[in-house]
Write an enzyme that holds these catalytic residues in place. Sequence first.
Site, PDB file in Angstrom:
ATOM      1  N   ASN A  14     -19.089  -2.016   2.618  1.00  0.00           N
ATOM      2  CA  ASN A  14     -18.101  -2.459   1.634  1.00  0.00           C
ATOM      3  C   ASN A  14     -17.220  -3.574   2.203  1.00  0.00           C
ATOM      4  O   ASN A  14     -16.949  -4.566   1.553  1.00  0.00           O
ATOM      5  CB  ASN A  14     -17.216  -1.281   1.202  1.00  0.00           C
ATOM      6  CG  ASN A  14     -18.010  -0.202   0.499  1.00  0.00           C
ATOM      7  OD1 ASN A  14     -18.629  -0.444  -0.525  1.00  0.00           O
ATOM      8  ND2 ASN A  14     -18.017   0.991   1.066  1.00  0.00           N
ATOM      9  N   LYS A  15     -16.787  -3.369   3.432  1.00  0.00           N
ATOM     10  CA  LYS A  15     -15.945  -4.366   4.090  1.00  0.00           C
ATOM     11  C   LYS A  15     -16.730  -5.660   4.300  1.00  0.00           C
ATOM     12  O   LYS A  15     -16.222  -6.754   4.049  1.00  0.00           O
ATOM     13  CB  LYS A  15     -15.479  -3.802   5.445  1.00  0.00           C
ATOM     14  CG  LYS A  15     -14.237  -4.430   5.991  1.00  0.00           C
ATOM     15  CD  LYS A  15     -13.875  -3.829   7.325  1.00  0.00           C
ATOM     16  CE  LYS A  15     -13.105  -2.525   7.200  1.00  0.00           C
ATOM     17  NZ  LYS A  15     -12.539  -2.103   8.503  1.00  0.00           N
ATOM     18  N   ASP A  72      -8.201  -4.555  11.382  1.00  0.00           N
ATOM     19  CA  ASP A  72      -7.753  -3.176  11.451  1.00  0.00           C
ATOM     20  C   ASP A  72      -6.789  -3.020  10.298  1.00  0.00           C
ATOM     21  O   ASP A  72      -5.859  -3.818  10.140  1.00  0.00           O
ATOM     22  CB  ASP A  72      -7.094  -2.849  12.791  1.00  0.00           C
ATOM     23  CG  ASP A  72      -7.028  -1.335  13.013  1.00  0.00           C
ATOM     24  OD1 ASP A  72      -7.998  -0.640  12.663  1.00  0.00           O
ATOM     25  OD2 ASP A  72      -6.015  -0.851  13.523  1.00  0.00           O
ATOM     26  N   PHE A 152     -13.321   2.860  -1.706  1.00  0.00           N
ATOM     27  CA  PHE A 152     -13.583   3.717  -0.551  1.00  0.00           C
ATOM     28  C   PHE A 152     -12.257   4.004   0.122  1.00  0.00           C
ATOM     29  O   PHE A 152     -11.233   3.416  -0.223  1.00  0.00           O
ATOM     30  CB  PHE A 152     -14.594   3.061   0.406  1.00  0.00           C
ATOM     31  CG  PHE A 152     -14.174   1.721   0.951  1.00  0.00           C
ATOM     32  CD1 PHE A 152     -13.596   1.614   2.212  1.00  0.00           C
ATOM     33  CD2 PHE A 152     -14.365   0.562   0.218  1.00  0.00           C
ATOM     34  CE1 PHE A 152     -13.216   0.384   2.720  1.00  0.00           C
ATOM     35  CE2 PHE A 152     -13.989  -0.688   0.714  1.00  0.00           C
ATOM     36  CZ  PHE A 152     -13.416  -0.773   1.971  1.00  0.00           C
ATOM     37  N   LYS A 175      -9.926  -6.238  -7.312  1.00  0.00           N
ATOM     38  CA  LYS A 175      -9.470  -5.712  -6.020  1.00  0.00           C
ATOM     39  C   LYS A 175      -9.253  -6.850  -5.026  1.00  0.00           C
ATOM     40  O   LYS A 175      -8.234  -6.881  -4.318  1.00  0.00           O
ATOM     41  CB  LYS A 175     -10.484  -4.699  -5.482  1.00  0.00           C
ATOM     42  CG  LYS A 175     -10.021  -4.030  -4.200  1.00  0.00           C
ATOM     43  CD  LYS A 175     -11.016  -2.990  -3.743  1.00  0.00           C
ATOM     44  CE  LYS A 175     -10.649  -2.502  -2.354  1.00  0.00           C
ATOM     45  NZ  LYS A 175     -11.603  -1.565  -1.799  1.00  0.00           N
ATOM     46  N   HIS A 180      -4.978  -5.940   0.255  1.00  0.00           N
ATOM     47  CA  HIS A 180      -4.472  -6.396   1.546  1.00  0.00           C
ATOM     48  C   HIS A 180      -5.513  -7.228   2.269  1.00  0.00           C
ATOM     49  O   HIS A 180      -5.206  -8.274   2.828  1.00  0.00           O
ATOM     50  CB  HIS A 180      -4.056  -5.195   2.394  1.00  0.00           C
ATOM     51  CG  HIS A 180      -5.086  -4.109   2.472  1.00  0.00           C
ATOM     52  ND1 HIS A 180      -5.633  -3.506   1.347  1.00  0.00           N
ATOM     53  CD2 HIS A 180      -5.693  -3.515   3.524  1.00  0.00           C
ATOM     54  CE1 HIS A 180      -6.514  -2.586   1.722  1.00  0.00           C
ATOM     55  NE2 HIS A 180      -6.567  -2.579   3.037  1.00  0.00           N
ATOM     56  N   ARG A 181      -6.773  -6.780   2.246  1.00  0.00           N
ATOM     57  CA  ARG A 181      -7.833  -7.535   2.920  1.00  0.00           C
ATOM     58  C   ARG A 181      -8.098  -8.834   2.165  1.00  0.00           C
ATOM     59  O   ARG A 181      -8.318  -9.880   2.761  1.00  0.00           O
ATOM     60  CB  ARG A 181      -9.105  -6.694   3.045  1.00  0.00           C
ATOM     61  CG  ARG A 181     -10.108  -7.311   4.012  1.00  0.00           C
ATOM     62  CD  ARG A 181     -11.293  -6.394   4.278  1.00  0.00           C
ATOM     63  NE  ARG A 181     -10.883  -5.171   4.921  1.00  0.00           N
ATOM     64  CZ  ARG A 181     -10.866  -3.968   4.332  1.00  0.00           C
ATOM     65  NH1 ARG A 181     -11.250  -3.829   3.085  1.00  0.00           N
ATOM     66  NH2 ARG A 181     -10.481  -2.902   4.985  1.00  0.00           N
TER      67      ARG A 181
END
Length: 196
Positions: A14-15, A72, A152, A175, A180-181
Amino acid sequence: MADKEIVIATGNKNKLREFKEMLEPMGYTVKSIKDFDNIPDIVEDGKTFEENATIKATAVAKALNLPVFADDSGLIVPSINNEPGIYSARYAGDHDDDANNAKLLKRLGHSDDRNAYFHTSLVGVKPDGEKIHVSGVVSGEITTEEHGDNGFGYDPLFYVPSMHKTMAEMTDDEKNSVSHRGRALEKLKTVINDWW
């Protein structure tokens, strides 16, 4: 122009997808550590998100001799001592989303103060050690039960007032626009070519 290869220090598909959606249109070839065999075991013993991301990116960049990005990220709930913080992924054990969410709901109980935010520190490290760091934050609140299945981690519990839905109820595009990402990646887009 030849594609520019970047390794993302994650095995999380997903990331990885979020990085690919952002960087591939800019001409970067995005790979994950799962595309390589010689990845060292990494102990993330930093005290901050940035320290942990730097530890990860540096170790993988040295091993592969390629530019590496690591992030992180974590959820911070001020009313419960800023938990789970840097321990977000292993809050109730090791990378068990259901157990983590259950523990968070139990810790909050019937608290009226359910304000929370997600923080991402995104660090890039070249083999020569040159570093770049950006961060992103999204504020919201913790719901009393899970909603949505397009996320997730803590996404089903993280309600974003401006969107009137949890992260797990959003489309990928929604999203990415508020996460944040996503915000860290947007910042990265403005500086990565100069760093490269």
